[in-house]
Enzyme design. Structure first.
Site, PDB file in Angstrom:
ATOM      1  N   LYS A 126      -7.225   6.380  10.395  1.00  0.00           N
ATOM      2  CA  LYS A 126      -8.627   6.166  10.779  1.00  0.00           C
ATOM      3  C   LYS A 126      -8.676   5.934  12.285  1.00  0.00           C
ATOM      4  O   LYS A 126      -8.851   4.797  12.739  1.00  0.00           O
ATOM      5  CB  LYS A 126      -9.140   4.883  10.103  1.00  0.00           C
ATOM      6  CG  LYS A 126      -9.848   5.071   8.787  1.00  0.00           C
ATOM      7  CD  LYS A 126     -10.641   3.814   8.439  1.00  0.00           C
ATOM      8  CE  LYS A 126     -10.006   3.042   7.327  1.00  0.00           C
ATOM      9  NZ  LYS A 126     -10.810   1.896   6.828  1.00  0.00           N
ATOM     10  N   PHE A 176     -14.100   2.648   3.952  1.00  0.00           N
ATOM     11  CA  PHE A 176     -13.060   1.891   3.271  1.00  0.00           C
ATOM     12  C   PHE A 176     -12.672   2.662   2.019  1.00  0.00           C
ATOM     13  O   PHE A 176     -13.500   2.948   1.172  1.00  0.00           O
ATOM     14  CB  PHE A 176     -13.522   0.477   2.917  1.00  0.00           C
ATOM     15  CG  PHE A 176     -12.358  -0.410   2.578  1.00  0.00           C
ATOM     16  CD1 PHE A 176     -11.680  -1.106   3.573  1.00  0.00           C
ATOM     17  CD2 PHE A 176     -11.896  -0.508   1.261  1.00  0.00           C
ATOM     18  CE1 PHE A 176     -10.562  -1.890   3.266  1.00  0.00           C
ATOM     19  CE2 PHE A 176     -10.777  -1.286   0.956  1.00  0.00           C
ATOM     20  CZ  PHE A 176     -10.129  -1.979   1.959  1.00  0.00           C
ATOM     21  N   GLU A 195       3.734   4.217   6.179  1.00  0.00           N
ATOM     22  CA  GLU A 195       2.567   3.342   6.000  1.00  0.00           C
ATOM     23  C   GLU A 195       1.498   4.060   5.181  1.00  0.00           C
ATOM     24  O   GLU A 195       1.468   5.299   5.125  1.00  0.00           O
ATOM     25  CB  GLU A 195       2.039   2.951   7.398  1.00  0.00           C
ATOM     26  CG  GLU A 195       0.804   2.079   7.443  1.00  0.00           C
ATOM     27  CD  GLU A 195       0.939   0.719   6.772  1.00  0.00           C
ATOM     28  OE1 GLU A 195       1.252   0.668   5.577  1.00  0.00           O
ATOM     29  OE2 GLU A 195       0.692  -0.292   7.469  1.00  0.00           O
ATOM     30  N   ASP A 196       0.640   3.294   4.532  1.00  0.00           N
ATOM     31  CA  ASP A 196      -0.450   3.911   3.763  1.00  0.00           C
ATOM     32  C   ASP A 196      -1.579   4.379   4.673  1.00  0.00           C
ATOM     33  O   ASP A 196      -2.033   5.519   4.587  1.00  0.00           O
ATOM     34  CB  ASP A 196      -0.970   2.958   2.669  1.00  0.00           C
ATOM     35  CG  ASP A 196      -1.405   1.587   3.192  1.00  0.00           C
ATOM     36  OD1 ASP A 196      -1.208   1.286   4.391  1.00  0.00           O
ATOM     37  OD2 ASP A 196      -1.953   0.800   2.391  1.00  0.00           O
ATOM     38  N   ASP A 227      -5.714  -0.564  -1.807  1.00  0.00           N
ATOM     39  CA  ASP A 227      -6.430  -1.481  -2.685  1.00  0.00           C
ATOM     40  C   ASP A 227      -7.662  -2.093  -2.046  1.00  0.00           C
ATOM     41  O   ASP A 227      -7.840  -2.083  -0.830  1.00  0.00           O
ATOM     42  CB  ASP A 227      -5.497  -2.637  -3.063  1.00  0.00           C
ATOM     43  CG  ASP A 227      -5.293  -3.602  -1.886  1.00  0.00           C
ATOM     44  OD1 ASP A 227      -4.938  -3.121  -0.783  1.00  0.00           O
ATOM     45  OD2 ASP A 227      -5.522  -4.811  -2.052  1.00  0.00           O
ATOM     46  N   GLY A 230       0.774  -1.243   0.000  1.00  0.00           N
ATOM     47  CA  GLY A 230       0.000   0.000   0.000  1.00  0.00           C
ATOM     48  C   GLY A 230       0.798   1.281   0.000  1.00  0.00           C
ATOM     49  O   GLY A 230       0.382   2.274  -0.584  1.00  0.00           O
ATOM     50  N   ARG A 255      -5.233   0.520  -6.873  1.00  0.00           N
ATOM     51  CA  ARG A 255      -4.056   1.185  -6.291  1.00  0.00           C
ATOM     52  C   ARG A 255      -3.581   2.338  -7.164  1.00  0.00           C
ATOM     53  O   ARG A 255      -2.918   3.257  -6.691  1.00  0.00           O
ATOM     54  CB  ARG A 255      -2.887   0.200  -6.151  1.00  0.00           C
ATOM     55  CG  ARG A 255      -3.103  -0.912  -5.155  1.00  0.00           C
ATOM     56  CD  ARG A 255      -1.774  -1.608  -4.892  1.00  0.00           C
ATOM     57  NE  ARG A 255      -1.944  -2.917  -4.264  1.00  0.00           N
ATOM     58  CZ  ARG A 255      -2.070  -3.109  -2.958  1.00  0.00           C
ATOM     59  NH1 ARG A 255      -2.065  -2.083  -2.139  1.00  0.00           N
ATOM     60  NH2 ARG A 255      -2.203  -4.324  -2.459  1.00  0.00           N
ATOM     61  N   ASP A 269      -5.395   1.620  10.667  1.00  0.00           N
ATOM     62  CA  ASP A 269      -6.801   1.293  10.919  1.00  0.00           C
ATOM     63  C   ASP A 269      -6.921   0.873  12.394  1.00  0.00           C
ATOM     64  O   ASP A 269      -6.968   1.725  13.273  1.00  0.00           O
ATOM     65  CB  ASP A 269      -7.181   0.185   9.929  1.00  0.00           C
ATOM     66  CG  ASP A 269      -8.642  -0.169   9.938  1.00  0.00           C
ATOM     67  OD1 ASP A 269      -9.485   0.737  10.024  1.00  0.00           O
ATOM     68  OD2 ASP A 269      -8.965  -1.372   9.835  1.00  0.00           O
TER      69      ASP A 269
HETATM   70  P1  IMP Z   1      -4.326  -2.256  10.914  1.00  0.00           P
HETATM   71  O1  IMP Z   1      -3.987  -0.848  11.300  1.00  0.00           O
HETATM   72  O2  IMP Z   1      -3.433  -3.276  11.516  1.00  0.00           O
HETATM   73  O3  IMP Z   1      -5.781  -2.561  11.177  1.00  0.00           O
HETATM   74  O4  IMP Z   1      -4.155  -2.476   9.389  1.00  0.00           O
HETATM   75  C1  IMP Z   1      -3.820  -1.503   8.506  1.00  0.00           C
HETATM   76  C2  IMP Z   1      -3.791  -2.120   7.127  1.00  0.00           C
HETATM   77  O5  IMP Z   1      -5.110  -2.505   6.721  1.00  0.00           O
HETATM   78  C3  IMP Z   1      -3.338  -1.091   6.114  1.00  0.00           C
HETATM   79  O6  IMP Z   1      -1.946  -1.152   5.926  1.00  0.00           O
HETATM   80  C4  IMP Z   1      -4.103  -1.501   4.881  1.00  0.00           C
HETATM   81  O7  IMP Z   1      -3.391  -2.497   4.178  1.00  0.00           O
HETATM   82  C5  IMP Z   1      -5.370  -2.106   5.403  1.00  0.00           C
HETATM   83  N1  IMP Z   1      -6.489  -1.137   5.394  1.00  0.00           N
HETATM   84  C6  IMP Z   1      -7.099  -0.602   6.475  1.00  0.00           C
HETATM   85  N2  IMP Z   1      -8.070   0.258   6.108  1.00  0.00           N
HETATM   86  C7  IMP Z   1      -8.048   0.284   4.759  1.00  0.00           C
HETATM   87  C8  IMP Z   1      -8.824   1.019   3.769  1.00  0.00           C
HETATM   88  O8  IMP Z   1      -9.730   1.825   4.048  1.00  0.00           O
HETATM   89  N3  IMP Z   1      -8.484   0.775   2.473  1.00  0.00           N
HETATM   90  C9  IMP Z   1      -7.505  -0.089   2.097  1.00  0.00           C
HETATM   91  N4  IMP Z   1      -6.766  -0.783   2.977  1.00  0.00           N
HETATM   92  C10 IMP Z   1      -7.031  -0.594   4.301  1.00  0.00           C
HETATM   93 MG    MG Z   2      -1.122  -2.378   4.243  1.00  0.00          MG
END
Ligand code: IMP
Ligand code: MG
Length: 174
Positions: free
Chosen positions: A129, A150, A97-98, A157, A43, A163, A101
């Site tokens: 987020k 999302f 990081e992208d 993606d 990402g 992407r 979440d």
């Molecule tokens: P977390 O913070 O461990 O829950 O995971 C983060 C990862 O979940 C990111 O690096 C993305 O790959 C994926 N992700 C979370 N939200 C989104 C979204 O809205 N769109 C696309 N990928 C997302």
């Molecule tokens: Mg990711």
């Protein structure tokens, strides 16, 4: 079920402004210091590429691919699919990081990378987020805070698709 990605949340112009702001913060904080920039695949490949071209200090760019999963008897485990090749001992390290979440992936990654003895370890994310967070992880540098939707585009993606959009769009399933 059809996927609709017509609704733009963040225009390319807003992304450019975000890049200028975040890179200015980094250029101020790391002025003259070499930094190891670790982009998180897949990402963050576009954000990492855009960001490093705006950085003025010497950088070494590397990538990691990781994922987290919640196991039956644990709060989360990190799977390293691709490790970086740079030795980060005594280095200033910036994880790029992208999107953050739940925060699980980066909390676990941070823990893992601290074991390698970096001088400093900070997080820079394009999007955040915070309403979805399950821990106290806060990015040191944040591009744009978004609501609980999302999103795809600018590297992000849905099942490997979208992407390549140069803006960020909301996914609607209809
Ligand atoms: P977390 O913070 O461990 O829950 O995971 C983060 C990862 O979940 C990111 O690096 C993305 O790959 C994926 N992700 C979370 N939200 C989104 C979204 O809205 N769109 C696309 N990928 C997302
Ligand atoms: Mg990711």
């Amino acid at each position: 079920m059809a996927i609709n990605t017509d609704q733009v949340m963040i225009s390319h112009d807003e992304i450019e402004k975000m890049l200028d702001r975040v890179s200015a913060e980094l250029n101020r904080d790391y002025a003259g210091k070499p930094v190891v920039v670790v982009g998180i695949l897949t990402g963050a490949f576009i954000f990492t590429a855009d960001l490093v071209r705006r950085l003025e200090m010497p950088v070494i760019v590397d990538f990691m691919q990781v994922s987290s999963y919640v196991g039956e008897y644990s709060t989360g485990e990190l799977k390293i699919k691709k490790d970086m090749s740079v030795d980060i001992k005594d280095m200033d390290v910036l994880i790029v990081e992208d999107i953050i979440d739940t925060g699980r992936t980066l909390a676990l990654l941070k823990e893992k990378l601290w074991e390698r003895g970096p001088k400093s370890l900070k997080i820079c994310t394009a999007f955040d987020k915070p309403s979805r967070r399950v821990n106290d992880l806060v990015p040191d540098y944040n591009g744009i805070t978004i609501p609980d939707e999302f999103i795809v585009g600018y590297g992000l993606d849905l099942d490997g698709k979208y992407r390549d959009f140069d803006d960020v769009r909301i996914v609607r399933k209809e």
